[in-house]
Design an enzyme around this catalytic site. Structure first.
Site, PDB file in Angstrom:
ATOM      1  N   HIS A 122       0.858  -1.184   0.000  1.00 39.36           N
ATOM      2  CA  HIS A 122       0.000   0.000   0.000  1.00 39.36           C
ATOM      3  C   HIS A 122       0.895   1.235   0.000  1.00 39.36           C
ATOM      4  CE1 HIS A 122      -2.875   2.962   1.620  1.00 39.36           C
ATOM      5  NE2 HIS A 122      -3.853   2.122   1.288  1.00 39.36           N
ATOM      6  N   ASP A 199       2.603  -4.741   8.190  1.00 34.99           N
ATOM      7  CA  ASP A 199       1.360  -3.992   8.046  1.00 34.99           C
ATOM      8  C   ASP A 199       0.203  -4.976   8.181  1.00 34.99           C
ATOM      9  OD1 ASP A 199      -0.909  -2.692   7.169  1.00 34.99           O
ATOM     10  OD2 ASP A 199      -0.109  -2.101   5.218  1.00 34.99           O
ATOM     11  N   GLN A 202      -5.095  -5.585   6.875  1.00 37.94           N
ATOM     12  CA  GLN A 202      -6.026  -6.553   6.311  1.00 37.94           C
ATOM     13  C   GLN A 202      -5.980  -7.904   7.024  1.00 37.94           C
ATOM     14  OE1 GLN A 202      -8.220  -5.628   4.178  1.00 37.94           O
ATOM     15  NE2 GLN A 202      -7.337  -3.651   3.624  1.00 37.94           N
ATOM     16  N   LYS A 225     -10.979  -0.971   9.951  1.00 37.34           N
ATOM     17  CA  LYS A 225     -11.089  -2.215   9.180  1.00 37.34           C
ATOM     18  C   LYS A 225     -11.402  -3.412  10.078  1.00 37.34           C
ATOM     19  CE  LYS A 225      -7.649  -0.442   5.900  1.00 37.34           C
ATOM     20  NZ  LYS A 225      -8.510  -0.071   4.764  1.00 37.34           N
ATOM     21  N   CYS A 362      -4.674   2.394  -3.858  1.00 36.29           N
ATOM     22  CA  CYS A 362      -3.458   2.917  -3.219  1.00 36.29           C
ATOM     23  C   CYS A 362      -2.307   1.924  -3.367  1.00 36.29           C
ATOM     24  CB  CYS A 362      -3.691   3.231  -1.750  1.00 36.29           C
ATOM     25  SG  CYS A 362      -4.862   4.578  -1.476  1.00 36.29           S
TER      26      CYS A 362
END
Length: 404
Positions: A122, A199, A202, A225, A362
């Site tokens: 991202h 990261d 998700q 999220k 992104c």
């Protein structure tokens, strides 16, 4: 096997008042809808229990401080942190990455050092490192993807050198849904003495995360999220790293003592939380975590995997559709339709009451590597079921009829 029998729904849509009957919300990778327990926690905090934290001597302030710090402990437990003091509340994963870029990379790296990223990152896991690299004179290297669109860890073993001081990788791709073997990536990074940031935006809503088992140095994610509110996120870091990092911003709460001669700073995590925090956001995030845990991440992952399988099987039967990512992607299906711009796909699907994401997500370097300008993306949550997959497929069939 029909889509209707491909998976058993979790029957959670009734928990989400913003999802009306007949509306297929398939944009959870962008932001998750909020269940009633999260809405109730936020409303209750503002309506009957609101006060500032860490400052007041009156009872309500003390109670809110306890609730705020209890939220920090909830986050720590959720990701397997050793202590709540390893949890820094930030506005989101973007701010968490920027904090590490400025306060760790910006102070620890020197000209000639290297940073290792991957092709599927991202923008928030690219641009902060570029900003530091340009200022210091650090080089950035990029890992390729495998044929099935995963981060190529075999290539990582070949590429990485002792000059690489930091690796930053997505646990789950926001475009492809591919899942990183985070433990192996960490071992490869540590073998040359590099630190690694994962990261988890998700991943935390979809799969169980244990930072101790992974062994990474930094882990970041956003609350919105994870069925929580916007404006709240988390940086987890090893305590020795947090102790060595200077503050990110100056202001109230992050200080030990202030004078015009010299200011000393609070220990982590307070050192990195200047000003009045997003109190209600932290409580809402804790409510989101509690909601996810009440269902079970194993059940969520199995449910979303089944929906992905059903979607990919249905779309693979349409000749003009091209699918991206691995077959076992975590809750995300990206695709294109020959001769149709993804924005047109999204517009027509919206007419069919199906909400997807269309664009570069992104992740422009990834789009370039895939040879497209954009993709359409359907992403699932606990409120989705077979009927949503059927609505998506019907809408795509309409797109192909309209465009011939």
């Amino acid at each position: 096997m029909s889509i209707l029998t491909a998976t058993r729904p979790l029957d959670r849509v009734a928990d989400f008042p913003a999802i009306p009957d007949g509306w297929a919300y398939l944009d959870t990778a962008a932001t998750a809808q909020k269940p009633q327990p999260v809405i109730d926690a936020i409303t209750r905090a503002y309506d009957t229990t609101y006060a500032t934290v860490h400052r007041g001597v009156y009872q309500r302030s003390a109670d809110m401080t306890l609730a705020y710090e209890a939220a920090r402990r909830t986050v720590a437990r959720f990701i397997g942190a050793g202590s709540e003091n390893e949890i820094v509340f930030v506005r989101g994963a973007t701010e968490a990455i920027n904090l590490v870029a400025q306060c760790w990379a910006g102070t620890q790296l020197k000209a000639g050092d290297r940073i290792l990223l991957s092709m599927l990152e991202h923008h928030s896991n690219i641009v902060p490192w570029q900003m530091v690299a340009e200022r210091i004179g650090v080089a950035i290297d990029v890992l390729p993807l495998t044929d099935d669109h995963r981060i190529d860890l075999d290539a990582m073993e070949r590429i990485i050198t002792p000059a690489h001081k930091l690796v930053a990788l997505a646990h789950v791709s926001n475009v492809l849904g591919s899942v990183l073997d985070a433990r192996r990536a960490t071992e490869i990074a540590h073998a040359v003495g590099a630190k690694i940031l994962i990261d988890g935006c998700q991943s935390v809503p979809r799969i169980a995360v244990d930072v101790a088992a992974i062994g990474c140095d930094f882990y970041v994610f956003s609350g919105h999220k994870l069925y929580g509110p916007t404006g709240i996120g988390v940086l987890w870091a090893r305590p020795d790293l947090l102790e060595a990092m200077p503050p990110y911003q100056g202001g109230g709460s992050m200080i030990d003592k202030v004078s015009f001669k010299r200011t000393t700073y609070a220990p982590p995590p307070g050192r990195f939380e200047a000003g009045t925090p997003h109190i209600v956001g932290a409580l809402g995030l804790a409510a989101g975590i509690n909601y996810v845990e009440s269902i079970g991440l194993g059940a969520i992952h199995a449910h979303e995997t089944a929906l992905v399988t059903a979607t990919r099987e249905a779309l693979s039967g349409i000749n003009s559709v091209r699918l991206y990512g691995p077959a076992d992607s975590a809750g995300i299906v990206s695709f294109t339709i020959e001769g149709v711009h993804p924005h047109d796909i999204g517009t027509i699907l919206d007419e069919e009451r199906v909400a997807i994401r269309a664009g570069h997500h992104c992740a422009q370097p990834l789009m370039e590597s895939l040879g497209v300008d954009a993709t359409a993306r359907a992403s699932f949550g606990v409120y989705n079921g077979p009927a949503d997959v059927e609505a998506l497929v019907r809408g795509i069939e309409r797109v192909t009829r309209i465009f011939g």
